[in-house]
Design an enzyme around this catalytic site. Sequence first.
Site, PDB file in Angstrom:
ATOM      1  N   CYS A 137       0.837  -1.210   0.000  1.00  0.00           N
ATOM      2  CA  CYS A 137       0.000   0.000   0.000  1.00  0.00           C
ATOM      3  C   CYS A 137       0.867   1.253   0.000  1.00  0.00           C
ATOM      4  CB  CYS A 137      -0.925  -0.027   1.221  1.00  0.00           C
ATOM      5  SG  CYS A 137      -1.973   1.425   1.367  1.00  0.00           S
ATOM      6  N   CYS A 140      -0.429   4.084   2.188  1.00  0.00           N
ATOM      7  CA  CYS A 140      -0.196   3.851   3.628  1.00  0.00           C
ATOM      8  C   CYS A 140       1.266   4.079   3.994  1.00  0.00           C
ATOM      9  CB  CYS A 140      -0.544   2.409   4.007  1.00  0.00           C
ATOM     10  SG  CYS A 140      -2.140   1.854   3.408  1.00  0.00           S
ATOM     11  N   ASP A 141       2.174   3.576   3.184  1.00  0.00           N
ATOM     12  CA  ASP A 141       3.570   3.474   3.623  1.00  0.00           C
ATOM     13  C   ASP A 141       4.565   4.309   2.825  1.00  0.00           C
ATOM     14  OD1 ASP A 141       2.827   1.707   5.632  1.00  0.00           O
ATOM     15  OD2 ASP A 141       2.899  -0.007   4.274  1.00  0.00           O
TER      16      ASP A 141
HETATM   17  C1  FAD Z   1       0.321  -4.231   5.389  1.00  0.00           C
HETATM   18  C2  FAD Z   1      -0.826  -3.225   5.325  1.00  0.00           C
HETATM   19  C3  FAD Z   1      -0.653  -1.963   5.821  1.00  0.00           C
HETATM   20  C4  FAD Z   1      -1.701  -1.057   5.784  1.00  0.00           C
HETATM   21  N1  FAD Z   1      -1.501   0.172   6.303  1.00  0.00           N
HETATM   22  C5  FAD Z   1      -2.526   1.059   6.327  1.00  0.00           C
HETATM   23  C6  FAD Z   1      -2.364   2.344   6.895  1.00  0.00           C
HETATM   24  O1  FAD Z   1      -1.267   2.713   7.373  1.00  0.00           O
HETATM   25  N2  FAD Z   1      -3.431   3.159   6.889  1.00  0.00           N
HETATM   26  C7  FAD Z   1      -4.650   2.813   6.353  1.00  0.00           C
HETATM   27  O2  FAD Z   1      -5.595   3.595   6.408  1.00  0.00           O
HETATM   28  N3  FAD Z   1      -4.814   1.612   5.792  1.00  0.00           N
HETATM   29  C8  FAD Z   1      -3.797   0.728   5.759  1.00  0.00           C
HETATM   30  N4  FAD Z   1      -3.963  -0.487   5.173  1.00  0.00           N
HETATM   31  C9  FAD Z   1      -5.256  -0.801   4.548  1.00  0.00           C
HETATM   32  C10 FAD Z   1      -6.267  -1.182   5.625  1.00  0.00           C
HETATM   33  O3  FAD Z   1      -5.710  -2.201   6.416  1.00  0.00           O
HETATM   34  C11 FAD Z   1      -7.564  -1.652   5.011  1.00  0.00           C
HETATM   35  O4  FAD Z   1      -8.087  -0.668   4.139  1.00  0.00           O
HETATM   36  C12 FAD Z   1      -8.606  -1.912   6.090  1.00  0.00           C
HETATM   37  O5  FAD Z   1      -8.102  -2.831   7.045  1.00  0.00           O
HETATM   38  C13 FAD Z   1      -9.895  -2.468   5.501  1.00  0.00           C
HETATM   39  O6  FAD Z   1     -10.767  -2.713   6.555  1.00  0.00           O
HETATM   40  P1  FAD Z   1     -11.955  -3.756   6.442  1.00  0.00           P
HETATM   41  O7  FAD Z   1     -12.640  -3.702   7.761  1.00  0.00           O
HETATM   42  O8  FAD Z   1     -12.762  -3.495   5.239  1.00  0.00           O
HETATM   43  O9  FAD Z   1     -11.303  -5.177   6.189  1.00  0.00           O
HETATM   44  P2  FAD Z   1     -10.092  -5.982   6.816  1.00  0.00           P
HETATM   45  O10 FAD Z   1      -9.220  -5.158   7.668  1.00  0.00           O
HETATM   46  O11 FAD Z   1      -9.524  -6.696   5.657  1.00  0.00           O
HETATM   47  O12 FAD Z   1     -10.831  -7.033   7.757  1.00  0.00           O
HETATM   48  C14 FAD Z   1     -11.626  -8.038   7.220  1.00  0.00           C
HETATM   49  C15 FAD Z   1     -12.163  -8.871   8.355  1.00  0.00           C
HETATM   50  O13 FAD Z   1     -13.096  -9.827   7.840  1.00  0.00           O
HETATM   51  C16 FAD Z   1     -12.855 -11.067   8.432  1.00  0.00           C
HETATM   52  N5  FAD Z   1     -13.403 -12.100   7.549  1.00  0.00           N
HETATM   53  C17 FAD Z   1     -13.062 -12.384   6.267  1.00  0.00           C
HETATM   54  N6  FAD Z   1     -13.801 -13.413   5.806  1.00  0.00           N
HETATM   55  C18 FAD Z   1     -14.632 -13.765   6.823  1.00  0.00           C
HETATM   56  C19 FAD Z   1     -15.620 -14.765   6.988  1.00  0.00           C
HETATM   57  N7  FAD Z   1     -15.934 -15.603   6.009  1.00  0.00           N
HETATM   58  N8  FAD Z   1     -16.277 -14.852   8.180  1.00  0.00           N
HETATM   59  C20 FAD Z   1     -15.989 -13.995   9.203  1.00  0.00           C
HETATM   60  N9  FAD Z   1     -15.065 -13.014   9.089  1.00  0.00           N
HETATM   61  C21 FAD Z   1     -14.389 -12.916   7.918  1.00  0.00           C
HETATM   62  C22 FAD Z   1     -11.358 -11.127   8.645  1.00  0.00           C
HETATM   63  O14 FAD Z   1     -11.023 -12.080   9.640  1.00  0.00           O
HETATM   64  C23 FAD Z   1     -11.098  -9.691   9.086  1.00  0.00           C
HETATM   65  O15 FAD Z   1     -11.335  -9.577  10.480  1.00  0.00           O
HETATM   66  C24 FAD Z   1      -2.948  -1.427   5.214  1.00  0.00           C
HETATM   67  C25 FAD Z   1      -3.113  -2.703   4.693  1.00  0.00           C
HETATM   68  C26 FAD Z   1      -2.077  -3.614   4.754  1.00  0.00           C
HETATM   69  C27 FAD Z   1      -2.274  -5.008   4.216  1.00  0.00           C
END
Ligand code: FAD
Length: 313
Positions: A137, A140-141
Amino acid sequence: MSSEKVSCLIIGSGPAGYTAAIYASRAGLNPVLYTGGQPGGQLTITTDVENYPGYPEGVQGPQMMMDFEAQARRFGADIRYGLATKVDFSDSTLHKVWIDGDHLIESPTVIIATGAAAKWLGLESEQRLNGHGVSACAVCDGFFFRNQEVAIVGGGDTACEEASYLAKLCKKVYMIVRRDELRASVIMQERVKSLPNIEILWNTETEEVLGTNEVVGVKVKNVQTGESTQLDVTGFFVAIGHKPNTDIFKEYIDMDAAGYIQTVKGSTKTNITGVFACGDAQDNIYRQAITAAGTGCMAALDAERYLAEKGLH
Ligand SMILES: Cc1cc2nc3c(=O)[nH]c(=O)nc-3n(C[C@H](O)[C@H](O)[C@H](O)COP(=O)(O)OP(=O)(O)OC[C@H]3O[C@@H](n4cnc5c(N)ncnc54)[C@H](O)[C@@H]3O)c2cc1C
């Protein structure tokens, strides 16, 4: 097989799911949230998060997600470990979701917050240095690599977008492209080609990310000549796509070709009444914690209004 009825089921425990849980519990919906296999979501695999408002000194990703969870628990959200393994959305009034194959939850509202996962090259060194110079990302980084030299892998629109973003911060950006052309739209191609500090390495593959505790270089190979070279970079970005965690919903929910859930513009409504989608599972553009949290809030408000309209709340 056990079963129960709830009024609001939230699937996923990233910023979107926990924010939905905070709003839904404070609205009195008594939400049940299942964490899935990655409690806390994608941010639990990163270190510094510096762009989430409210943390002026930055915060470690895992700590931030513990804060989200604690806030949701404070208002009574029922947070449980478990994976949604199957759904049946054929009855528009009561949706069925199976947890770990043997526990059936029936709920008039379901909030899908299952996120997405970045695709990786699959190199051992890439995994080992993830969060220590390797990132998926740029937004992000990229800031951590200001005035430094970095490399980015990928040839699609996202890779071009991220390379252009990095070019504004970094001294030099090597773009590692496997073929002799970019897959990106013409306008994106033109943008990266016009930036003087982006050098595109055509027909090139990554062999290894170099470094013990942090990235000190990348070994790449020209697939036509077989010649290997080392790029002296301190950051290595992978931009070869994301995969939304939405497979179990595809029989019922409208998605785009990549599996991102399609929502009604300006809302989190899906094509199934009572089913709402938020966070990265429906966002192929921004993919940030703050946007995931924002749409998590929207999903809880949409669910609350839906239940009120149906006289269920
Ligand atoms: C290495 C890295 C660094 C990042 N750094 C930043 C940053 O500095 N700043 C920033 O704003 N964003 C950052 N991001 C992006 C950010 O992490 C994502 O945009 C954000 O986490 C998305 O949130 P979400 O809740 O949609 O999904 P996610 O964080 O992807 O969470 C998805 C959830 O769904 C659950 N899940 C999936 N399938 C199922 C299922 N079948 N049943 C039950 N639960 C399920 C998973 O266990 C998880 O808990 C980063 C991403 C990565 C990979």
